[in-house]
Motif scaffolding. Structure first.
Motif, PDB file in Angstrom:
ATOM      1  N   ALA A  54      17.938  35.211  42.057  1.00  0.00           N
ATOM      2  CA  ALA A  54      18.762  35.636  42.969  1.00  0.00           C
ATOM      3  C   ALA A  54      18.490  35.695  44.277  1.00  0.00           C
ATOM      4  O   ALA A  54      19.550  35.666  45.337  1.00  0.00           O
ATOM      5  N   PRO A  55      17.465  36.372  44.720  1.00  0.00           N
ATOM      6  CA  PRO A  55      17.019  36.270  46.295  1.00  0.00           C
ATOM      7  C   PRO A  55      17.164  35.423  47.225  1.00  0.00           C
ATOM      8  O   PRO A  55      17.494  35.664  48.418  1.00  0.00           O
ATOM      9  N   GLN A  56      17.412  34.024  46.632  1.00  0.00           N
ATOM     10  CA  GLN A  56      17.641  32.980  47.738  1.00  0.00           C
ATOM     11  C   GLN A  56      18.892  33.177  48.075  1.00  0.00           C
ATOM     12  O   GLN A  56      19.224  32.651  49.173  1.00  0.00           O
ATOM     13  N   PHE A  57      19.983  33.996  47.340  1.00  0.00           N
ATOM     14  CA  PHE A  57      21.157  33.828  47.718  1.00  0.00           C
ATOM     15  C   PHE A  57      21.469  35.119  48.613  1.00  0.00           C
ATOM     16  O   PHE A  57      22.862  35.368  48.848  1.00  0.00           O
ATOM     17  N   GLY A  58      20.478  35.894  48.979  1.00  0.00           N
ATOM     18  CA  GLY A  58      20.517  37.178  49.915  1.00  0.00           C
ATOM     19  C   GLY A  58      20.853  38.280  48.910  1.00  0.00           C
ATOM     20  O   GLY A  58      19.810  38.790  47.899  1.00  0.00           O
ATOM     21  N   LYS A  59      21.867  38.985  48.777  1.00  0.00           N
ATOM     22  CA  LYS A  59      21.855  40.257  47.722  1.00  0.00           C
ATOM     23  C   LYS A  59      23.350  39.714  47.257  1.00  0.00           C
ATOM     24  O   LYS A  59      24.510  40.403  47.565  1.00  0.00           O
TER      25      LYS A  59
END
Length: 340
Positions: free
Chosen positions: A128-133
């Motif tokens: 998930a973190p690669q998409f920001g939040k």
């Protein structure tokens, strides 16, 4: 916030790839004299920038919208799934007992309903973190995993935090009948990160290196996906365990680009009620991959420096490995199939 590093035990269930087998006229009206024209300024010489494609699909877009990630069932009991055709990216992850589950990423298109929605896994929190939040939709998790979800880089819109967005779909049986209203999910995450660069590049296929393929099969210990090229549809049509993977909206699932990303997979500290350990799929670091597009298979390399970084794919010669515009499926696989 970056997720704390998980405690692992021993090498565990993974997946294996089988050998090569997802826009007027100025003339006056008749009989009328042309009116004198005022002097006009010379046209601007400033170049106009070509609009870039959507970072998840490479397709034209009007605006970047918030990201919604949804955990979706991927066994026969939960099929046909609803909403997958609208996803920008679909991740295939190994879970307990050698089976697989999906994490679908939505942004450019949002289906009205999606499901069956299932429980979260620790690997989701590392992807998930690669998409920001992003907003993250799921139906429960192990009690000991809840603190990790609370600390993860996501907005929790699961069924316990946002029950009004979920409903039981008639004609299905529990737990495979839980579906969600996507607009209601995003309403509870007004600050969800909008789509941004996650490392993907789109465009023409490499001139060299591709091997023509009619189909390609990926195996996990208790699941098998086959991608077969359709020249008519310009997509890799999807079969699971020998059966066509159909969509609840109608038609067979398929995508113009399929990525088989080889990863390191270990046992996490979590396990199910049958003492089958939950795999932890490492999606940071670097490794090899196979990219299927245009009826060919290309050898590639992947790299993701940190959990907040996107994943880049390059050819063997180091050039960007372009994907075909459209939906992308990423099958997270491993060369050594070990059951947890």
């Amino acid at each position: 916030m970056q997720l704390p590093r998980m405690i692992t035990v021993t090498l565990a269930g993974a997946a294996v790839l089988l050998p090569l087998a997802a826009c007027s006229s100025n003339e006056p009206a008749s009989g009328k004299a042309a009116a004198p024209q005022a002097a006009t300024a010379a046209p601007s010489e400033e170049p106009t920038e070509e609009p870039k494609g959507h970072p998840f699909t490479g397709k034209p877009y009007d605006e970047l919208r918030p990201v919604l990630a949804v955990k979706i069932e991927n066994t026969a009991a939960g099929k046909p799934q609803m909403g997958l055709k609208s996803a920008d990216i679909v991740y295939v992850e190994q879970v307990e007992a050698g089976l697989t589950r999906l994490m679908a990423i939505f942004s450019s298109k949002l289906p009205p309903k999606v499901g069956p929605v299932r429980s979260a896994r620790i690997s989701d929190l590392h992807i998930a973190p690669q998409f920001g939040k992003p907003a993250f939709s799921y139906s429960g998790a192990q009690t000991k995993m809840l603190p990790f979800i609370a600390e993860a880089s996501l907005f929790d819109v699961g069924d316990t935090r946002n029950p009004g967005a979920y409903f039981r779909q008639p004609g299905r049986f529990a737990p495979y009948n839980l579906f969600a209203n996507t607009k209601e999910l995003l309403t509870k995450a007004p600050k969800a990160t909008k789509a941004k660069d996650v490392g993907f590049t789109f465009g023409e296929a490499p001139a060299e290196g591709g091997v023509e393929r009619k189909s390609y099969t990926v195996k996990w210990p208790a699941a098998r996906l086959t991608f077969a090229w359709s020249e008519e549809k310009k997509q890799w049509m999807i079969w699971q365990d020998g059966k066509k993977d159909m969509a609840a909206e109608g038609g067979q699932l398929g995508a113009p680009t399929i990525v088989i990303q080889y990863t390191k997979t270990e046992r996490s500290e979590f396990h199910d009620k049958n003492s089958s350990y939950t795999p932890l799929v490492h999606t940071t670091g670097k490794g090899s991959a196979i990219v299927l597009r245009d009826g060919k298979a290309f050898k590639a390399r992947w790299e993701r420096e940190s959990e907040k970084s996107g994943t880049t794919f390059t050819t063997e010669s180091g050039e960007p490995m372009n994907f075909a515009p459209g939906q992308v499926w990423v099958a997270l696989a491993s060369r050594k199939p070990v059951i947890p």
